[in-house]
Motif scaffolding. Structure first.
Motif, mmCIF file in Angstrom:
data_model
loop_
_atom_site.group_PDB
_atom_site.id
_atom_site.type_symbol
_atom_site.label_atom_id
_atom_site.label_comp_id
_atom_site.label_asym_id
_atom_site.label_seq_id
_atom_site.Cartn_x
_atom_site.Cartn_y
_atom_site.Cartn_z
ATOM 1 N N GLU A 1 14.392 2.534 -3.200
ATOM 2 C CA GLU A 1 15.430 1.852 -3.987
ATOM 3 C C GLU A 1 16.425 2.848 -4.582
ATOM 4 O O GLU A 1 17.582 2.500 -4.829
ATOM 5 N N LEU A 2 15.972 4.085 -4.792
ATOM 6 C CA LEU A 2 16.867 5.137 -5.295
ATOM 7 C C LEU A 2 17.563 5.892 -4.159
ATOM 8 O O LEU A 2 18.214 6.906 -4.390
ATOM 9 N N LYS A 3 17.377 5.388 -2.925
ATOM 10 C CA LYS A 3 18.006 5.956 -1.718
ATOM 11 C C LYS A 3 17.474 7.342 -1.352
ATOM 12 O O LYS A 3 18.133 8.104 -0.651
ATOM 13 N N ASN A 4 16.271 7.662 -1.832
ATOM 14 C CA ASN A 4 15.598 8.904 -1.415
ATOM 15 C C ASN A 4 14.746 8.584 -0.180
ATOM 16 O O ASN A 4 13.514 8.559 -0.235
ATOM 17 N N TYR A 5 15.412 8.307 0.938
ATOM 18 C CA TYR A 5 14.739 7.704 2.086
ATOM 19 C C TYR A 5 13.689 8.611 2.727
ATOM 20 O O TYR A 5 12.625 8.141 3.132
ATOM 21 N N GLU A 6 13.970 9.899 2.827
ATOM 22 C CA GLU A 6 13.013 10.804 3.485
ATOM 23 C C GLU A 6 11.735 10.953 2.664
ATOM 24 O O GLU A 6 10.627 10.909 3.203
ATOM 25 N N LEU A 7 11.890 11.123 1.344
ATOM 26 C CA LEU A 7 10.716 11.220 0.470
ATOM 27 C C LEU A 7 9.959 9.893 0.455
ATOM 28 O O LEU A 7 8.724 9.870 0.488
ATOM 29 N N ALA A 8 10.704 8.793 0.420
ATOM 30 C CA ALA A 8 10.081 7.464 0.440
ATOM 31 C C ALA A 8 9.229 7.294 1.694
ATOM 32 O O ALA A 8 8.076 6.847 1.626
ATOM 33 N N LYS A 9 9.786 7.676 2.839
ATOM 34 C CA LYS A 9 9.050 7.526 4.106
ATOM 35 C C LYS A 9 7.790 8.389 4.113
ATOM 36 O O LYS A 9 6.726 7.958 4.575
ATOM 37 N N GLU A 10 7.905 9.597 3.588
ATOM 38 C CA GLU A 10 6.745 10.500 3.520
ATOM 39 C C GLU A 10 5.615 9.870 2.699
ATOM 40 O O GLU A 10 4.449 9.882 3.108
ATOM 41 N N GLN A 11 5.957 9.295 1.546
ATOM 42 C CA GLN A 11 4.941 8.680 0.678
ATOM 43 C C GLN A 11 4.371 7.410 1.308
ATOM 44 O O GLN A 11 3.164 7.163 1.246
ATOM 45 N N LEU A 12 5.234 6.614 1.924
ATOM 46 C CA LEU A 12 4.781 5.373 2.558
ATOM 47 C C LEU A 12 3.908 5.661 3.779
ATOM 48 O O LEU A 12 2.911 4.965 4.011
ATOM 49 N N ASP A 13 4.265 6.689 4.549
ATOM 50 C CA ASP A 13 3.447 7.070 5.713
ATOM 51 C C ASP A 13 2.045 7.500 5.270
ATOM 52 O O ASP A 13 1.045 7.155 5.903
ATOM 53 N N LYS A 14 2.002 8.243 4.166
ATOM 54 C CA LYS A 14 0.703 8.698 3.650
ATOM 55 C C LYS A 14 -0.118 7.507 3.148
ATOM 56 O O LYS A 14 -1.328 7.427 3.385
ATOM 57 N N ALA A 15 0.549 6.570 2.464
ATOM 58 C CA ALA A 15 -0.135 5.364 1.980
ATOM 59 C C ALA A 15 -0.682 4.555 3.152
ATOM 60 O O ALA A 15 -1.807 4.040 3.103
ATOM 61 N N ASP A 16 0.101 4.466 4.230
ATOM 62 C CA ASP A 16 -0.322 3.710 5.415
ATOM 63 C C ASP A 16 -1.491 4.391 6.116
ATOM 64 O O ASP A 16 -2.382 3.732 6.655
ATOM 65 N N GLU A 17 -1.504 5.707 6.086
ATOM 66 C CA GLU A 17 -2.608 6.466 6.682
ATOM 67 C C GLU A 17 -3.909 6.215 5.915
ATOM 68 O O GLU A 17 -4.981 6.079 6.507
ATOM 69 N N LEU A 18 -3.802 6.117 4.590
ATOM 70 C CA LEU A 18 -4.988 5.917 3.743
ATOM 71 C C LEU A 18 -5.474 4.467 3.759
ATOM 72 O O LEU A 18 -6.675 4.205 3.655
ATOM 73 N N ALA A 19 -4.523 3.521 3.851
ATOM 74 C CA ALA A 19 -4.872 2.090 3.878
ATOM 75 C C ALA A 19 -3.959 1.410 4.895
ATOM 76 O O ALA A 19 -2.896 0.894 4.531
ATOM 77 N N PRO A 20 -4.351 1.418 6.177
ATOM 78 C CA PRO A 20 -3.449 0.975 7.253
ATOM 79 C C PRO A 20 -3.136 -0.523 7.235
ATOM 80 O O PRO A 20 -3.876 -1.330 6.669
ATOM 81 N N ASN A 21 -1.992 -0.835 7.878
ATOM 82 C CA ASN A 21 -1.607 -2.210 8.226
ATOM 83 C C ASN A 21 -1.374 -3.132 7.032
ATOM 84 O O ASN A 21 -1.660 -4.329 7.102
ATOM 85 N N ARG A 22 -0.857 -2.586 5.951
ATOM 86 C CA ARG A 22 -0.444 -3.457 4.844
ATOM 87 C C ARG A 22 1.026 -3.802 5.065
ATOM 88 O O ARG A 22 1.872 -2.910 5.185
ATOM 89 N N SER A 23 1.329 -5.092 5.114
ATOM 90 C CA SER A 23 2.652 -5.535 5.567
ATOM 91 C C SER A 23 3.787 -4.997 4.703
ATOM 92 O O SER A 23 4.830 -4.601 5.218
ATOM 93 N N ILE A 24 3.602 -4.961 3.376
ATOM 94 C CA ILE A 24 4.693 -4.507 2.509
ATOM 95 C C ILE A 24 4.979 -3.018 2.729
ATOM 96 O O ILE A 24 6.135 -2.583 2.712
ATOM 97 N N VAL A 25 3.927 -2.232 2.980
ATOM 98 C CA VAL A 25 4.105 -0.801 3.261
ATOM 99 C C VAL A 25 4.815 -0.630 4.602
ATOM 100 O O VAL A 25 5.779 0.137 4.721
ATOM 101 N N ASN A 26 4.344 -1.360 5.623
ATOM 102 C CA ASN A 26 4.979 -1.290 6.946
ATOM 103 C C ASN A 26 6.441 -1.713 6.889
ATOM 104 O O ASN A 26 7.301 -1.139 7.566
#
Length: 310
Positions: free
Chosen positions: A145-170
Motif C-alpha cells: 500500500e506504501l508502494k514499496n513493491y519489491e520489499l512487499a513481494k519479498e515479505q509475501l514470498d516468505k510468508a507464502d513459503e512458511l504457510a503456502p496457498n493462502r489466497s490473500i497472500v497469493n
C-alpha cells in the motif's frame, strides 16, 4: 392430582433456582462472563461479546485475556480507536515482548490506512517472532500500500513459503508482480491475469472488496479491453464512489473512441478526488481530440500543477 401439582411446582422452583443462580454467577463470576463472551464471539455476535467482556472486566479489571478479546471485539465492530487503546493496555501489562499485541496494534492501524505506523508495530513484532507468516504477510500488504513493491513481494514470498496457498497472500504477491511488470512483457502479463482468474474462482478466497477494479486495471494494461470493461462494470456494481474506477472507465472509453462518456467519467473522478492529476492528463487528451483546445490547455496546466505538488 395433588401429587401432579406438587411435582410441577417442584420442577418450576428447581428451574427458577437454576436461573437465579446462573444470573448471580454471570453478575459476580468473571469466568462465566468470559465463557459466554467467547461463545458469542465465535458466533460472530460481536456486539454481545463486547458487552460480556466489559462485564467480565468490571468484575475483574486485571483480567488481561478478557481485555485482549474486548479489543478484538472492538476491531470486528470497526471501532478501531477503542481496539487500539485496549491492545495497548494489554501490551502495557504483558510487556514489550508481547508480539501478539504488537501485531494486533499494527493490524488495527492498517485497517485505518495508517500503514507507516502499522509497519513500526509489525517490525517490533517480527523482532520477537521473526518467521511468523501472519506478521510477514501483514507487513507485506502494508508495504504494498506504501508502494514499496519489491520489499512487499519479498515479505509475501516468505510468508507464502512458511504457510503456502493462502489466497490473500497469493493475491498480493500477484499484485506486486503486476506493479513491477513491464508493460511490454506480454508473457508475464498473461501469467498475472491467469493467477488473478484462478484466485477469483476460489470459493473461500478472502479477496479485497476492490478486486474487480484490480482485475480490470490488469486487463487494461494487457490491452484486453473487452475484459477490462466487463470487470469495470462488475466493480461499479460493488462501489460507485471510487475515483480510480471512474478514471479507468474514462481511459477505456478513450481507447474505444467514446469521448463524451470518457469526459463524464473523468469529471466524476475529479469531483471525487480533486488532487489526483491522472484524470486531468486524460481529459487533456479527450478535449484535444474533440477540438476543444482551450479546455485541453486548462486540463494540461492543472495536470502539471498537481503533478508538481505530489
Amino acid at each position: 392430582m395433588k401429587t401432579l401439582i406438587i411435582l410441577v411446582c417442584s420442577v418450576l422452583l428447581f428451574w427458577i433456582a437454576i436461573i437465579i443462580t446462573f444470573a448471580f454467577l454471570v453478575r459476580k463470576n468473571y469466568h462465566v462472563c468470559y465463557f459466554l463472551a467467547k461463545k458469542a464471539y465465535k458466533k460472530e455476535s460481536y456486539r454481545k461479546a463486547k458487552g460480556l467482556f466489559e462485564k467480565a472486566l468490571s468484575i475483574s479489571p486485571t483480567f488481561v485475556d478478557a481485555k485482549f478479546m474486548l479489543a478484538s471485539s472492538c476491531f470486528m465492530l470497526r471501532e478501531y480507536d477503542l481496539a487500539k487503546k485496549y491492545f495497548e493496555e494489554v501490551l502495557k501489562v504483558k510487556g514489550k515482548r508481547d508480539w501478539a499485541s504488537l501485531y494486533n496494534i499494527g493490524y488495527t492501524l492498517a485497517a485505518q490506512k495508517k500503514y507507516q505506523e502499522a509497519l513500526t508495530q509489525y517490525g517490533s513484532a517480527l523482532a520477537i517472532k521473526k518467521n511468523d507468516p501472519d506478521i510477514l504477510s501483514a507487513a507485506g500488504i502494508a508495504n504494498f500500500e506504501l508502494k514499496n513493491y519489491e520489499l512487499a513481494k519479498e515479505q509475501l514470498d516468505k510468508a507464502d513459503e512458511l504457510a503456502p496457498n493462502r489466497s490473500i497472500v497469493n493475491f498480493y504477491q500477484n499484485r506486486c508482480v503486476d506493479e513491477l511488470c513491464p508493460y511490454k512483457d506480454t508473457a508475464l502479463r498473461t501469467k498475472i491475469l491467469q493467477e488473478y482468474e484462478r484466485l477469483s474462482l476460489l470459493a473461500n478466497a478472502n479477496l479485497p472488496d476492490d478486486f474487480h477494479l484490480i482485475f480490470a486495471r490488469c486487463y487494461a494494461k494487457a490491452g484486453r479491453i473487452t475484459e477490462a470493461i466487463e470487470f469495470s462494470k462488475k466493480a461499479f456494481k460493488k462501489s460507485s464512489s471510487n475515483p480510480e474506477l471512474y478514471t479507468l472507465m474514462g481511459l477505456l472509453e478513450i481507447v474505444t473512441k467514446n469521448f463524451t462518456p470518457a469526459k463524464d467519467h473523468l469529471s466524476t473522478a475529479i469531483m471525487l478526488s480533486p488532487k489526483d492529476p491522472e484524470p486531468y492528463r486524460l481529459l487533456h487528451y479527450v478535449f484535444a481530440n474533440c477540438g476543444n483546445h482551450k479546455d485541453a490547455e486548462h486540463a494540461k496546466q492543472k495536470y502539471r500543477e498537481l503533478r508538481g505538488a505530489l
